[in-house]
Write a protein that holds these residues in place. Sequence first.
Motif, PDB file in Angstrom:
ATOM      1  N   ARG A   1      49.242  19.294  33.353  1.00  0.00           N
ATOM      2  CA  ARG A   1      48.211  18.572  34.096  1.00  0.00           C
ATOM      3  C   ARG A   1      47.424  17.700  33.124  1.00  0.00           C
ATOM      4  NH1 ARG A   1      42.975  20.583  36.635  1.00  0.00           N
ATOM      5  NH2 ARG A   1      42.666  19.241  38.465  1.00  0.00           N
ATOM      6  N   PHE A   2      47.268  16.416  33.475  1.00  0.00           N
ATOM      7  CA  PHE A   2      46.606  15.485  32.559  1.00  0.00           C
ATOM      8  C   PHE A   2      45.405  14.795  33.187  1.00  0.00           C
ATOM      9  CE2 PHE A   2      50.729  13.684  34.074  1.00  0.00           C
ATOM     10  CZ  PHE A   2      50.240  12.812  35.040  1.00  0.00           C
ATOM     11  N   GLY A   3      44.912  15.286  34.312  1.00  0.00           N
ATOM     12  CA  GLY A   3      43.737  14.709  34.951  1.00  0.00           C
ATOM     13  C   GLY A   3      43.061  15.727  35.836  1.00  0.00           C
ATOM     14  N   GLY A   4      41.887  15.352  36.369  1.00  0.00           N
ATOM     15  CA  GLY A   4      41.177  16.238  37.279  1.00  0.00           C
ATOM     16  C   GLY A   4      40.294  17.232  36.553  1.00  0.00           C
ATOM     17  N   GLU A   5      39.459  17.920  37.348  1.00  0.00           N
ATOM     18  CA  GLU A   5      38.547  18.902  36.773  1.00  0.00           C
ATOM     19  C   GLU A   5      39.289  20.185  36.431  1.00  0.00           C
ATOM     20  OE1 GLU A   5      35.654  20.321  39.682  1.00  0.00           O
ATOM     21  OE2 GLU A   5      36.965  19.619  41.293  1.00  0.00           O
ATOM     22  N   PRO A   6      38.790  20.954  35.466  1.00  0.00           N
ATOM     23  CA  PRO A   6      39.458  22.206  35.099  1.00  0.00           C
ATOM     24  C   PRO A   6      39.498  23.174  36.280  1.00  0.00           C
ATOM     25  CG  PRO A   6      37.863  21.563  33.428  1.00  0.00           C
ATOM     26  CD  PRO A   6      37.637  20.662  34.603  1.00  0.00           C
ATOM     27  N   VAL A   7      40.572  23.941  36.375  1.00  0.00           N
ATOM     28  CA  VAL A   7      40.721  24.927  37.441  1.00  0.00           C
ATOM     29  C   VAL A   7      41.175  26.248  36.838  1.00  0.00           C
ATOM     30  CG1 VAL A   7      41.208  23.247  39.272  1.00  0.00           C
ATOM     31  CG2 VAL A   7      43.099  24.145  37.898  1.00  0.00           C
ATOM     32  N   ALA A   8      40.775  27.325  37.488  1.00  0.00           N
ATOM     33  CA  ALA A   8      41.186  28.660  37.054  1.00  0.00           C
ATOM     34  C   ALA A   8      42.376  29.114  37.886  1.00  0.00           C
ATOM     35  CB  ALA A   8      40.032  29.647  37.228  1.00  0.00           C
ATOM     36  N   PRO A   9      43.361  29.786  37.285  1.00  0.00           N
ATOM     37  CA  PRO A   9      44.458  30.341  38.087  1.00  0.00           C
ATOM     38  C   PRO A   9      43.927  31.326  39.124  1.00  0.00           C
ATOM     39  CG  PRO A   9      44.959  30.443  35.735  1.00  0.00           C
ATOM     40  CD  PRO A   9      43.516  30.075  35.850  1.00  0.00           C
ATOM     41  N   LEU A  10      44.586  31.385  40.258  1.00  0.00           N
ATOM     42  CA  LEU A  10      44.218  32.370  41.277  1.00  0.00           C
ATOM     43  C   LEU A  10      44.305  33.776  40.707  1.00  0.00           C
ATOM     44  CD1 LEU A  10      46.152  30.880  44.332  1.00  0.00           C
ATOM     45  CD2 LEU A  10      43.703  30.698  43.867  1.00  0.00           C
ATOM     46  N   HIS A  11      45.291  33.990  39.838  1.00  0.00           N
ATOM     47  CA  HIS A  11      45.465  35.300  39.206  1.00  0.00           C
ATOM     48  C   HIS A  11      44.180  35.748  38.517  1.00  0.00           C
ATOM     49  CE1 HIS A  11      46.511  37.824  35.683  1.00  0.00           C
ATOM     50  NE2 HIS A  11      47.335  38.399  36.525  1.00  0.00           N
ATOM     51  N   SER A  12      43.553  34.845  37.745  1.00  0.00           N
ATOM     52  CA  SER A  12      42.343  35.231  37.012  1.00  0.00           C
ATOM     53  C   SER A  12      41.171  35.455  37.966  1.00  0.00           C
ATOM     54  CB  SER A  12      41.997  34.170  35.969  1.00  0.00           C
ATOM     55  OG  SER A  12      41.647  32.937  36.582  1.00  0.00           O
ATOM     56  N   LEU A  13      41.113  34.684  39.051  1.00  0.00           N
ATOM     57  CA  LEU A  13      40.037  34.880  40.028  1.00  0.00           C
ATOM     58  C   LEU A  13      40.156  36.244  40.702  1.00  0.00           C
ATOM     59  CD1 LEU A  13      39.914  31.352  41.711  1.00  0.00           C
ATOM     60  CD2 LEU A  13      38.465  32.235  39.874  1.00  0.00           C
ATOM     61  N   LEU A  14      41.365  36.652  41.015  1.00  0.00           N
ATOM     62  CA  LEU A  14      41.547  37.961  41.643  1.00  0.00           C
ATOM     63  C   LEU A  14      41.298  39.089  40.641  1.00  0.00           C
ATOM     64  CD1 LEU A  14      44.649  37.155  43.836  1.00  0.00           C
ATOM     65  CD2 LEU A  14      42.397  37.811  44.663  1.00  0.00           C
ATOM     66  N   GLU A  15      41.738  38.919  39.409  1.00  0.00           N
ATOM     67  CA  GLU A  15      41.443  39.927  38.387  1.00  0.00           C
ATOM     68  C   GLU A  15      39.943  40.103  38.224  1.00  0.00           C
ATOM     69  OE1 GLU A  15      43.342  41.945  36.627  1.00  0.00           O
ATOM     70  OE2 GLU A  15      45.375  41.194  36.958  1.00  0.00           O
ATOM     71  N   ALA A  16      39.207  38.984  38.240  1.00  0.00           N
ATOM     72  CA  ALA A  16      37.746  39.054  38.097  1.00  0.00           C
ATOM     73  C   ALA A  16      37.095  39.765  39.267  1.00  0.00           C
ATOM     74  CB  ALA A  16      37.172  37.648  37.947  1.00  0.00           C
TER      75      ALA A  16
END
Length: 388
Positions: free
Chosen positions: A185-200
């Motif tokens: 990915r070379f553009g756009g705002e940073p995003v977190a993987p769904l995996h990390s959101l569910l782990e959190a």
Amino acid sequence: MALRPDSGVISFARGIPSPDLFPARELAEASRRAFAKHSDTALNYGPPAGFRPLAERLGDRHGVAPGRVVITPGSYILLTLLVRVLAGSGPVLVEAPAYDRVNSLLRETGARVIQIPHNGYGTDLDALERYLAAGEEPPAFLYVMPTVHNPTGTTIPPPDRERLADLAVRHGLLLVEDDPYGQLRFGGEPVAPLHSLLEARGAGHLAVFASSFSKIVAPGLRVGYGVLPEHLAGPVTEAALETYVSPPMWPQAVVHEFLEAGFLPGHLVRARTMLRERRDALTGALEAGLGGQARWETPDGGYFLWLELPGGLRSDDLLAECERAGVMFAPGPGFFYHGGGERYARLCFSFPSLDDIRAGADRLTAAARRLLNAPTTQRTTRGGRDDR
């Protein structure tokens, strides 16, 4: 299909990288290091979950125990094993459109499939919530590609990722997150993987993360992997053992040494730059040829652009005209499980050179204009691909 460079046909059809994207020198050095350090083990049979040092490194990257990492010969093999383990436990939810090979896999295994619409930048969460709230049979999982989606090239924004994670927790929905292109990915705002959101959220049992070094380094390595919940790591490893005697240890050792030597960050900078140049060449040529008629979202990474054809054109009709003009693309219906997509085309910009991208887009847009200007009765009619 792959085409010889001298065939005269320019292909936007298959999602493969150009050889000039390969970090050949770095891979040669990683291979030398792998042979010097790991030849006794990497040239032999190995455990079904893959090369242990690489699993440990990937576990550290994702913040999980290495026993939750299963390394396979490409991420598609991992998805195949997951479907074998999970598909009998309920209907499978997939986006529409979705990765065409996953549609084919689900069709071949006889899975019951429910399509959830894609709303132009991600899974239609309103439609998903309505389905989950209706109290139908609990789904086996939702297959989703939230970052640089294939075929649309779009990325789900952070607020919708949070909402999707909340929906998964509320309804006990297993998310199978396919992420082969996220590091391109070379553009756009940073995003977190769904995996990390569910782990959190303390819901790692609802998260599967699948990725691959095939797209970000080189397909010939055939190294993919999954980060799995503990209750799935064992069954998927058992399914792997039943499928092949041993995964190929040698390329996994090469990938480990490629990462160990610190080659990946510099390679990704170069690959993103080259892919951005290719994307810009394609969008510029499309704007020149079909601006104001066709529609597309400019992808922020990866390999693909999803083109909505103008004036009611069907992708199969356009493909027939394009084949005569010496250019190819992937027609839209293959990316829909239950039909649809006749007015869409997926264009892969990762393989052709900049000159070929411009020439191929010129051929494609000229073919579209010819069809738009022809009487409807003169357009070639080809059978739909809804049953592909």
